[in-house]
Design a protein around this motif. Structure first.
Motif, PDB file in Angstrom:
ATOM      1  N   ASP A  10      -3.391  45.377  51.788  1.00  0.00           N
ATOM      2  CA  ASP A  10      -3.950  44.410  50.849  1.00  0.00           C
ATOM      3  C   ASP A  10      -5.438  44.718  50.677  1.00  0.00           C
ATOM      4  O   ASP A  10      -6.060  45.310  51.560  1.00  0.00           O
ATOM      5  N   SER A  11      -5.998  44.286  49.561  1.00  0.00           N
ATOM      6  CA  SER A  11      -7.418  44.547  49.303  1.00  0.00           C
ATOM      7  C   SER A  11      -8.308  43.396  49.766  1.00  0.00           C
ATOM      8  O   SER A  11      -9.534  43.511  49.706  1.00  0.00           O
ATOM      9  N   VAL A  12      -7.701  42.294  50.231  1.00  0.00           N
ATOM     10  CA  VAL A  12      -8.461  41.115  50.645  1.00  0.00           C
ATOM     11  C   VAL A  12      -8.537  41.084  52.169  1.00  0.00           C
ATOM     12  O   VAL A  12      -7.554  40.797  52.856  1.00  0.00           O
ATOM     13  N   ALA A  13      -9.727  41.343  52.697  1.00  0.00           N
ATOM     14  CA  ALA A  13      -9.903  41.490  54.140  1.00  0.00           C
ATOM     15  C   ALA A  13      -9.558  40.216  54.916  1.00  0.00           C
ATOM     16  O   ALA A  13      -8.976  40.281  56.005  1.00  0.00           O
ATOM     17  N   LYS A  14      -9.905  39.048  54.383  1.00  0.00           N
ATOM     18  CA  LYS A  14      -9.657  37.804  55.126  1.00  0.00           C
ATOM     19  C   LYS A  14      -8.160  37.523  55.265  1.00  0.00           C
ATOM     20  O   LYS A  14      -7.732  36.915  56.257  1.00  0.00           O
ATOM     21  N   LYS A  15      -7.370  37.970  54.298  1.00  0.00           N
ATOM     22  CA  LYS A  15      -5.917  37.815  54.423  1.00  0.00           C
ATOM     23  C   LYS A  15      -5.378  38.732  55.521  1.00  0.00           C
ATOM     24  O   LYS A  15      -4.529  38.329  56.330  1.00  0.00           O
ATOM     25  N   LEU A  16      -5.876  39.961  55.556  1.00  0.00           N
ATOM     26  CA  LEU A  16      -5.423  40.894  56.584  1.00  0.00           C
ATOM     27  C   LEU A  16      -5.857  40.455  57.978  1.00  0.00           C
ATOM     28  O   LEU A  16      -5.161  40.704  58.962  1.00  0.00           O
ATOM     29  N   LYS A  17      -6.997  39.791  58.067  1.00  0.00           N
ATOM     30  CA  LYS A  17      -7.438  39.257  59.361  1.00  0.00           C
ATOM     31  C   LYS A  17      -6.434  38.223  59.865  1.00  0.00           C
ATOM     32  O   LYS A  17      -6.101  38.189  61.059  1.00  0.00           O
ATOM     33  N   THR A  26      -2.033  47.223  59.709  1.00  0.00           N
ATOM     34  CA  THR A  26      -2.563  46.744  58.433  1.00  0.00           C
ATOM     35  C   THR A  26      -3.636  47.697  57.919  1.00  0.00           C
ATOM     36  O   THR A  26      -4.318  48.362  58.697  1.00  0.00           O
ATOM     37  N   CYS A  28      -6.756  47.686  54.833  1.00  0.00           N
ATOM     38  CA  CYS A  28      -7.492  47.018  53.759  1.00  0.00           C
ATOM     39  C   CYS A  28      -7.910  48.074  52.742  1.00  0.00           C
ATOM     40  O   CYS A  28      -8.837  48.857  53.003  1.00  0.00           O
ATOM     41  N   TRP A  29      -7.225  48.085  51.591  1.00  0.00           N
ATOM     42  CA  TRP A  29      -7.465  49.146  50.614  1.00  0.00           C
ATOM     43  C   TRP A  29      -6.989  48.704  49.245  1.00  0.00           C
ATOM     44  O   TRP A  29      -5.990  47.991  49.123  1.00  0.00           O
ATOM     45  N   ASP A  62      -3.318  40.109  60.985  1.00  0.00           N
ATOM     46  CA  ASP A  62      -3.534  40.716  62.305  1.00  0.00           C
ATOM     47  C   ASP A  62      -3.317  39.688  63.416  1.00  0.00           C
ATOM     48  O   ASP A  62      -2.760  40.006  64.471  1.00  0.00           O
TER      49      ASP A  62
END
Length: 248
Positions: free
Chosen positions: A113-120, A136, A138-139, A123
């Motif tokens: 996903d390109s949205v870092a807070k979602k990937l956090k 995961t 972020c890209w 995780d």
């Protein structure tokens, strides 16, 4: 006394939601092991907590999360054997990647996903659920598709309600190995499906099959695209172009 009542109602709520989950799974003829069911119960709890803090999904109701996120994600397994190296592009709140990873522990999943807070958040889900088969990244889709370490490196790509179909094909097919499959979760829309012809021709894909099903009285489809030739190096185009100028 207050602590006792909090504990009592927490246990009652867990048992009630577990029963509801079992009923919904039976409705869609999905069988889970006791361990898998426990993980989904845990996922429901932690997803709802994070979703109240960060907007991962507009769906807030427990039953709707189970039905429209968990079960919808798992429907792929009714139509296709999930194996190899899998990418979930535009995973958002972790769908369909996390539910699929729970029921496919021997399969390697990369949630992108390109949205870092979602990937956090994802995780943290992965850690709490002890999912050893999930990574995961972020890209942006346009950038990872041009990266030599990831281009044409996946056996299965999945994406759920991410973009207009021709745009989505430009995002996903560059990631896929030749002769392997992209599974697109979509609302049933024959007109949108027909819009893919030119994009499929240019990007090296063809429609294998379309499987229709209903979730919560809504018609949905999983469209299976087989990659039959290497995607030309010009695709995906630069950031923003596939969205603004889809191949059609």
């Amino acid at each position: 006394k207050l602590a006792f009542y909090v504990f009592f109602y927490t246990i009652h709520d867990i048992i009630f939601s577990l029963h509801t989950m079992q009923q919904l799974l039976e409705k869609y003829h999905i069988e889970l092991s006791e361990e898998e069911l426990e993980k989904f119960q845990k996922f429901l709890e932690i997803f709802m907590e994070k979703n109240s803090q960060i907007n991962l999904s507009a769906i807030r109701d427990k039953d709707e999360i189970i039905e429209k996120h968990f079960i919808d994600s798992l429907m792929l397994g009714a139509f296709y054997d999930i194996e190899g190296k899998v990418a979930d592009l535009g995973t958002g709140g972790g769908f369909p990647g996390i539910p699929l990873a729970i029921v496919s522990p021997d399969t390697e999943f990369t949630l992108i996903d390109s949205v870092a807070k979602k990937l956090k958040c994802i995780d943290s889900f992965v850690d709490e659920l002890w999912l050893l088969n999930v990574d995961t990244l972020c890209w942006r889709a346009e950038e990872i598709g041009q990266d030599t370490d990831h281009r044409e490196s996946f056996d299965l790509v999945v994406s759920r309600a991410t973009a207009y179909f021709p745009t989505l094909l430009e995002y996903t097919l560059p990631l896929l190995k030749v002769w392997w499959v992209f599974a697109a979760y979509k609302l049933t829309d024959k007109e949108e499906l027909s819009s893919t012809k030119k994009a499929l021709s240019r990007l090296g894909g063809k429609i294998m099959k379309v499987k229709n099903y209903d979730i919560a009285e809504q018609e949905r489809s999983i469209v299976f695209i087989e990659k039959i030739s290497t995607t030309p190096s010009k695709y995906p185009r630069k950031v923003g172009i596939p969205l603004k100028e889809p191949i059609k």
